[in-house]
Write a protein that holds these residues in place. Structure first.
Motif, PDB file in Angstrom:
ATOM      1  N   ARG A 167      39.914  40.519  24.406  1.00  0.00           N
ATOM      2  CA  ARG A 167      40.601  41.335  25.410  1.00  0.00           C
ATOM      3  C   ARG A 167      39.652  41.929  26.457  1.00  0.00           C
ATOM      4  NH1 ARG A 167      45.974  44.804  24.578  1.00  0.00           N
ATOM      5  NH2 ARG A 167      46.379  45.037  26.796  1.00  0.00           N
ATOM      6  N   THR A 168      38.368  41.894  26.231  1.00  0.00           N
ATOM      7  CA  THR A 168      37.427  42.441  27.212  1.00  0.00           C
ATOM      8  C   THR A 168      37.361  41.550  28.446  1.00  0.00           C
ATOM      9  OG1 THR A 168      35.583  41.264  26.213  1.00  0.00           O
ATOM     10  CG2 THR A 168      35.993  43.510  25.434  1.00  0.00           C
ATOM     11  N   ARG A 169      37.014  42.134  29.572  1.00  0.00           N
ATOM     12  CA  ARG A 169      36.879  41.384  30.824  1.00  0.00           C
ATOM     13  C   ARG A 169      35.449  40.857  30.950  1.00  0.00           C
ATOM     14  NH1 ARG A 169      41.550  43.113  34.348  1.00  0.00           N
ATOM     15  NH2 ARG A 169      42.915  43.883  32.713  1.00  0.00           N
ATOM     16  N   VAL A 170      35.287  39.776  31.654  1.00  0.00           N
ATOM     17  CA  VAL A 170      33.975  39.194  31.901  1.00  0.00           C
ATOM     18  C   VAL A 170      33.737  39.207  33.407  1.00  0.00           C
ATOM     19  CG1 VAL A 170      32.527  37.132  31.733  1.00  0.00           C
ATOM     20  CG2 VAL A 170      34.045  37.750  29.835  1.00  0.00           C
ATOM     21  N   ARG A 171      32.774  40.012  33.828  1.00  0.00           N
ATOM     22  CA  ARG A 171      32.449  40.093  35.256  1.00  0.00           C
ATOM     23  C   ARG A 171      31.588  38.916  35.671  1.00  0.00           C
ATOM     24  NH1 ARG A 171      31.482  46.362  36.742  1.00  0.00           N
ATOM     25  NH2 ARG A 171      33.263  47.130  35.580  1.00  0.00           N
ATOM     26  N   ASN A 172      31.645  38.613  36.944  1.00  0.00           N
ATOM     27  CA  ASN A 172      30.814  37.574  37.556  1.00  0.00           C
ATOM     28  C   ASN A 172      30.990  36.201  36.917  1.00  0.00           C
ATOM     29  OD1 ASN A 172      29.693  39.416  39.421  1.00  0.00           O
ATOM     30  ND2 ASN A 172      28.327  40.157  37.822  1.00  0.00           N
ATOM     31  N   ALA A 173      32.197  35.896  36.478  1.00  0.00           N
ATOM     32  CA  ALA A 173      32.510  34.538  36.040  1.00  0.00           C
ATOM     33  C   ALA A 173      32.631  33.685  37.301  1.00  0.00           C
ATOM     34  CB  ALA A 173      33.820  34.521  35.257  1.00  0.00           C
TER      35      ALA A 173
END
Length: 154
Positions: A141-147
């Motif tokens: 559920r966590t977001r991944v930045r700079n994908a």
């Protein structure tokens, strides 16, 4: 009006088809990170777009994404593509476990998780011309930045 049909990417170039609706993802919404129009044999190849992967909507598992994942409601990116003689590949590079969900011009849905390590890959060998709506999700559920979403004909 588009029909909601669901197709799944079992691996990079082999697909299985299942009739399951993707109700939380709405291709009618404006994409969060923009739109591109590309003709086949585009340059530079690949085209890239940085996004924040993930969202608040859980997508149920399928053969291409067996444990499901977390996606936004709106597409992350939209591609208007004029197809030619090449395949069309969508893939993500990120520091996290990402997933990829694509709705093609025929309203066929493709999903992939871990097509290349922890990175998803969807390859369409005979892409159609038209609108592709693309979501970059996450396994957790966590977001991944700079994908970074890549769009390529190679």
């Amino acid at each position: 009006m588009r029909l909601m049909v669901f197709a799944l990417c079992a691996c990079i170039s082999v697909f299985s088809v299942t009739a399951t609706p993707v109700s939380a993802q709405n291709w009618r919404l404006n994409p969060s990170y923009g739109t591109a129009s590309l003709n086949w044999n585009f340059r530079p190849d690949p085209q890239t777009q940085t996004v924040q992967a993930g969202g608040d909507n859980h997508f149920s598992g399928s053969s291409g994404c067996p444990y499901g994942g977390w996606f936004a409601s709106a597409p992350d990116y939209r591609l208007h593509y004029n197809a030619g003689q090449y395949s069309l590949t969508f893939y993500v590079r990120a520091r996290g476990d990402t997933m990829l969900l694509v709705n093609d011009p025929t309203a066929t849905w493709y999903c992939n998780d871990d097509g290349d390590g922890l990175d998803p890959v969807i390859r369409l060998n005979n892409p159609r011309s038209g609108q592709y709506d693309i979501w970059v999700g996450t396994y957790g559920r966590t977001r991944v930045r700079n994908a970074v979403l890549h769009i390529s004909e190679y």
